[in-house]
Motif scaffolding. Structure first.
Motif, PDB file in Angstrom:
ATOM      1  N   MET A   1       0.831  -1.202   0.000  1.00  0.00           N
ATOM      2  CA  MET A   1       0.000   0.000   0.000  1.00  0.00           C
ATOM      3  C   MET A   1       0.868   1.255   0.000  1.00  0.00           C
ATOM      4  N   PRO A   2       0.539   2.234  -0.837  1.00  0.00           N
ATOM      5  CA  PRO A   2       1.316   3.479  -0.856  1.00  0.00           C
ATOM      6  C   PRO A   2       1.068   4.289   0.409  1.00  0.00           C
ATOM      7  N   LYS A   3       2.019   5.129   0.767  1.00  0.00           N
ATOM      8  CA  LYS A   3       1.891   5.953   1.968  1.00  0.00           C
ATOM      9  C   LYS A   3       1.006   7.171   1.739  1.00  0.00           C
ATOM     10  N   LEU A   4       0.760   7.508   0.482  1.00  0.00           N
ATOM     11  CA  LEU A   4      -0.036   8.683   0.168  1.00  0.00           C
ATOM     12  C   LEU A   4      -1.102   8.339  -0.853  1.00  0.00           C
ATOM     13  N   GLY A   5      -2.355   8.648  -0.537  1.00  0.00           N
ATOM     14  CA  GLY A   5      -3.454   8.398  -1.450  1.00  0.00           C
ATOM     15  C   GLY A   5      -3.834   9.652  -2.228  1.00  0.00           C
ATOM     16  N   PHE A   6      -4.625   9.470  -3.270  1.00  0.00           N
ATOM     17  CA  PHE A   6      -5.094  10.570  -4.110  1.00  0.00           C
ATOM     18  C   PHE A   6      -6.614  10.643  -3.951  1.00  0.00           C
ATOM     19  N   GLY A   7      -7.099  11.676  -3.271  1.00  0.00           N
ATOM     20  CA  GLY A   7      -8.533  11.836  -3.070  1.00  0.00           C
ATOM     21  C   GLY A   7      -9.182  12.591  -4.217  1.00  0.00           C
ATOM     22  N   LEU A   8     -10.355  12.129  -4.623  1.00  0.00           N
ATOM     23  CA  LEU A   8     -11.072  12.765  -5.732  1.00  0.00           C
ATOM     24  C   LEU A   8     -12.337  13.483  -5.255  1.00  0.00           C
ATOM     25  N   MET A   9     -12.274  14.055  -4.042  1.00  0.00           N
ATOM     26  CA  MET A   9     -13.420  14.782  -3.515  1.00  0.00           C
ATOM     27  C   MET A   9     -13.350  16.272  -3.833  1.00  0.00           C
TER      28      MET A   9
ATOM     29  N   MET B   1     -10.562  18.372 -16.338  1.00  0.00           N
ATOM     30  CA  MET B   1      -9.973  17.066 -16.599  1.00  0.00           C
ATOM     31  C   MET B   1      -8.525  17.157 -17.064  1.00  0.00           C
ATOM     32  N   GLU B   2      -8.181  18.199 -17.783  1.00  0.00           N
ATOM     33  CA  GLU B   2      -6.790  18.348 -18.226  1.00  0.00           C
ATOM     34  C   GLU B   2      -5.866  18.455 -17.015  1.00  0.00           C
ATOM     35  N   LYS B   3      -6.265  19.247 -16.044  1.00  0.00           N
ATOM     36  CA  LYS B   3      -5.459  19.417 -14.843  1.00  0.00           C
ATOM     37  C   LYS B   3      -5.458  18.144 -13.997  1.00  0.00           C
TER      38      LYS B   3
ATOM     39  N   ASP C   1      -0.892  11.886 -13.332  1.00  0.00           N
ATOM     40  CA  ASP C   1       0.389  11.464 -13.903  1.00  0.00           C
ATOM     41  C   ASP C   1       1.545  11.728 -12.937  1.00  0.00           C
ATOM     42  N   ILE C   2       1.547  12.914 -12.334  1.00  0.00           N
ATOM     43  CA  ILE C   2       2.605  13.244 -11.373  1.00  0.00           C
ATOM     44  C   ILE C   2       2.556  12.295 -10.184  1.00  0.00           C
ATOM     45  N   TYR C   3       1.353  12.023  -9.714  1.00  0.00           N
ATOM     46  CA  TYR C   3       1.167  11.120  -8.574  1.00  0.00           C
ATOM     47  C   TYR C   3       1.660   9.706  -8.902  1.00  0.00           C
ATOM     48  N   MET C   4       1.252   9.174 -10.037  1.00  0.00           N
ATOM     49  CA  MET C   4       1.661   7.827 -10.430  1.00  0.00           C
ATOM     50  C   MET C   4       3.167   7.750 -10.686  1.00  0.00           C
ATOM     51  N   GLU C   5       3.710   8.778 -11.317  1.00  0.00           N
ATOM     52  CA  GLU C   5       5.154   8.811 -11.605  1.00  0.00           C
ATOM     53  C   GLU C   5       5.974   8.877 -10.322  1.00  0.00           C
TER      54      GLU C   5
END
Length: 231
Positions: free
Chosen positions: A8-16, A27-29, A35-39
């Motif tokens: 499990m990653p230490k940092l999640g990406f919330g979509l709220m 959506m562009e942003k 991409d930055i998060y996954m990279e």
């Protein structure tokens, strides 16, 4: 199948709270953020049926599901008690979520905002704990848990009566550690004692802890000058 916390990653990406442009999700942003998060080596995304008026799960499809291999990320979403009026609504909501997100399973699925009162009562009335287990048996849910906003007493009751719960998401940050309403510290200690995996929400309290008063920022920078206020 238990949760392998080592993966499990230490940092999640919330979509709220996604960025918007002209009243719609930008959506562009969002794609650039993903991409930055996954990279950076992270891959846990958290959305919900009600975020952005139902458009967050669609954003997850467009920014993540369509652009990355399905086994390269974890996707979490939630069942909202307040949208359930009859037992059939659980399946109706779930099927809508699968369609919106463009997936055939969710890695993590949570009962949303479990707390004393109508939310918890609804989950019990409509057998949502048992419903979650059935979805897991069908492979449509990989891991079943809670997004929790209740008291330590309610959490203890749930963990005792529902051993099927695999993880609990709680609001956890230093400002809420001793908060008599949020109970961050007490909830965390309870879960830690039971070796229950914890997923943290609001680590910087909706962004408010990333921008504090000048006096507090000065204290933090004096202690660790190279760190950001959020970190």
């Amino acid at each position: 199948m238990s949760i392998d916390v080592s993966k499990m990653p230490k940092l999640g990406f919330g979509l709220m709270r996604l960025p918007e442009k002209d009243g719609e999700i930008d959506m562009e942003k969002v794609c650039k953020m993903v991409d930055i998060y996954m990279e950076s080596g992270f891959n846990y995304f958290d959305t919900a049926y009600v975020y952005h008026g139902g458009k967050s799960e669609v954003a997850a499809r467009e920014a993540i599901v369509k652009r990355y291999p399905r086994d390269s990320f974890y996707l979490a979403t939630k069942l909202p008690a307040w949208e359930i009026k009859k037992a059939e609504d659980c399946d109706k909501i779930f099927n809508t979520q699968l369609e919106r997100a463009g997936v055939d399973y969710f890695d993590f699925y949570l009962l949303h905002s479990v707390e004393e009162g109508s939310n918890y009562d609804k989950y019990i009335e409509f057998n949502c704990f048992e419903w979650g287990i059935e979805k897991k048996k069908k492979g449509q849910i990989k891991h079943f848990g809670l997004s929790f906003h209740g008291s330590p007493a309610l959490l203890e009751k749930i963990l005792l009566e529902h051993p099927e719960v695999e993880f609990v998401q709680i609001q956890l940050n230093y400002a809420d550690w001793d908060n008599p309403i949020v109970h961050s510290g007490k909830l965390y200690q309870m879960l830690k004692e039971r070796n229950m995996p914890v997923i943290v929400m609001e680590p910087v309290k909706g962004g408010t802890l990333a921008s504090t008063t000048p006096e507090i920022e000065a204290m933090m920078k004096k202690h660790q000058p190279d760190k950001s206020i959020a970190s």
